[in-house]
Design a protein around this motif. Sequence first.
Motif, PDB file in Angstrom:
ATOM      1  N   LYS A  16       0.836  -1.191   0.000  1.00 39.77           N
ATOM      2  CA  LYS A  16       0.000   0.000   0.000  1.00 39.77           C
ATOM      3  C   LYS A  16       0.876   1.247   0.000  1.00 39.77           C
ATOM      4  O   LYS A  16       1.978   1.261   0.559  1.00 39.77           O
ATOM      5  N   THR A  17       0.334   2.291  -0.581  1.00 38.41           N
ATOM      6  CA  THR A  17       0.957   3.612  -0.532  1.00 38.41           C
ATOM      7  C   THR A  17       0.014   4.536   0.219  1.00 38.41           C
ATOM      8  O   THR A  17      -1.191   4.568  -0.064  1.00 38.41           O
TER       9      THR A  17
ATOM     10  N   ARG B  16      -0.532  -0.724  -4.182  1.00 42.84           N
ATOM     11  CA  ARG B  16       0.689  -0.472  -4.956  1.00 42.84           C
ATOM     12  C   ARG B  16       1.206  -1.785  -5.533  1.00 42.84           C
ATOM     13  O   ARG B  16       1.101  -2.841  -4.918  1.00 42.84           O
TER      14      ARG B  16
ATOM     15  N   HIS C   6       7.550   1.534  -8.781  1.00 41.34           N
ATOM     16  CA  HIS C   6       6.253   1.337  -8.110  1.00 41.34           C
ATOM     17  C   HIS C   6       5.190   2.211  -8.782  1.00 41.34           C
ATOM     18  O   HIS C   6       5.483   3.280  -9.285  1.00 41.34           O
TER      19      HIS C   6
ATOM     20  N   ASN D  65       0.681   3.148  -8.273  1.00 46.58           N
ATOM     21  CA  ASN D  65      -0.607   2.930  -7.596  1.00 46.58           C
ATOM     22  C   ASN D  65      -1.609   2.381  -8.611  1.00 46.58           C
ATOM     23  O   ASN D  65      -1.790   2.943  -9.702  1.00 46.58           O
TER      24      ASN D  65
END
Length: 539
Positions: free
Chosen positions: A6-7, A20, A32, A34
């Motif tokens: 996750k971001t 992510r 990376h 999203n």
Amino acid sequence: MDYMAKTRIRRGSRVYVYERENYRDSTGKVKHRNTRYLGVEVTINGEKQIIPPKKRLKEFEITKSVRYGDITVLYDLFKQYGLIELLNGLLPRRGLPAGEVFASLAINHIIDRETLNKFSRWYRDTALEELTGITQEKLNSSNLGAVMKTGSKIGPEGIVDVCIALFNKIKQLETETSTLIYDITSTYFYSTKLSKARLGYNRDDNSLPQINIGLVATKDKGLPVLFRTYEGNITDVRTVEQLIADVKRVGLSIDAIILDRGMASRNNLLMLDGDNLKIIGGIPLTSNEAKELVMCDVSEENELMRPSGLIYYEDKATSLFGIPGRAIICFNHSDLEVERTARLKKIGVAEKKVAEILSSQTGNEILKGLEKEIKAAIRGVSDYFRINNDGKKITVTPHDENRKAARLRDGKCLIFTTNFEKGAAEIISTYFGKDVIEKIFDCFKNWLDMQPVRHFEEGNIDEIYIFICYLAYLALALYKHHLGVTGWEGVEDSLDELGRIRKTTLDFGGERRDKISVLTKEQKEIIEKLGFADRLFGL
């Protein structure tokens, strides 16, 4: 549970969380990105939780959008007064429910009249499919024609009965006693198969076959009571006997019946009085009795301001054709100038023609032909000439007595009434208020597109077509009543404004939601004035 990278992105006091994933770019370097928005991270009871986002517009699918505002209001008027249920009970049914079909056809006439062939396409773009429960496919021209033809089987008398039953559903909107207005108009047809379509006095300046339509309405609110069709060549005065019979069938306390000058003949007045129906009638100045009544001077003591100008009047207790009543003689200076000028111009033209004819006399053998020619030249103003043929010479002189009498009648009109309770000013206002029915006819012809009618088959289908126009006007009269206006100004504009309101059906991944377009200030004001439509728009 599978691990999910996750971001978290903080903006102010809120933390937005995204799923992510790792990927390699074109050079092979790991990066990376999203891939999906998960929601806002919050702390509840010491535990971090992600509040998922509301469904976004890109996840919606619009499955349907229909015209809603004006359609729903008009259909609801038919429903709330029980008119659809009544029609279903009174009209024969052939497959489709007659009440819903006729209400839909009437609304179509109000909004955007379409032919039967194009009706289903129009219907599909409105809220009527949901309101009536009838699918668009069923309302093809064949099925619509079958419903109309089946409805016509009740015949003219049955249609009058239906009209009276409809009026009984709404008559509480009027006061306990009502003044009824009666008038007649015509509509023309291209069909040659209709038994009542005849050539006759044409109000539309064409030479097409027509039928005449007699309409009874209330003077106060302009509510239609009943209509009846007649052959196209029948004169207005011959329809009053049937009017009397029809009015007796109406369960209403009648204050008076208003007749214009085209219907107030001696026989009609005697019939109305014989049936104890009070009369307010404009009397044509053709009979000796009527002429004598208006020969009096009208003082300027009694005056009344009308939209057409200032009038003066005299109120005399008298009798006309043996009927006890009141003669109200009205006088207007502007009418005097118009009538006198028009008559003197016609007399002047006739005098010039007569002089030319007389100058051509050459011998006794042509006197008979000259006299015939002179009579043709003075047609329309013959009362104002004397013709003397002594067998040797023809002389033409002014008829001074008749010319003087005509001057005494200029600018005057005669209203006769058997109502002794109302004051003269009220009787005058009531009589000239009969233009209510002229506005109704204007609504029939111009707003509801009653004419021209291009074709119909034999039978009483013309009655059903006029009946649809009648239903359309009935809905408009109810709408006007709820809008709280006295005249027709603004009625059409307000319906047009409501017509901009649409109802849209959205699909949220299998979940259906109906949304009504955001109402404007003007639309909210109209809905508030109507007093019953709030629930239709979720207000």
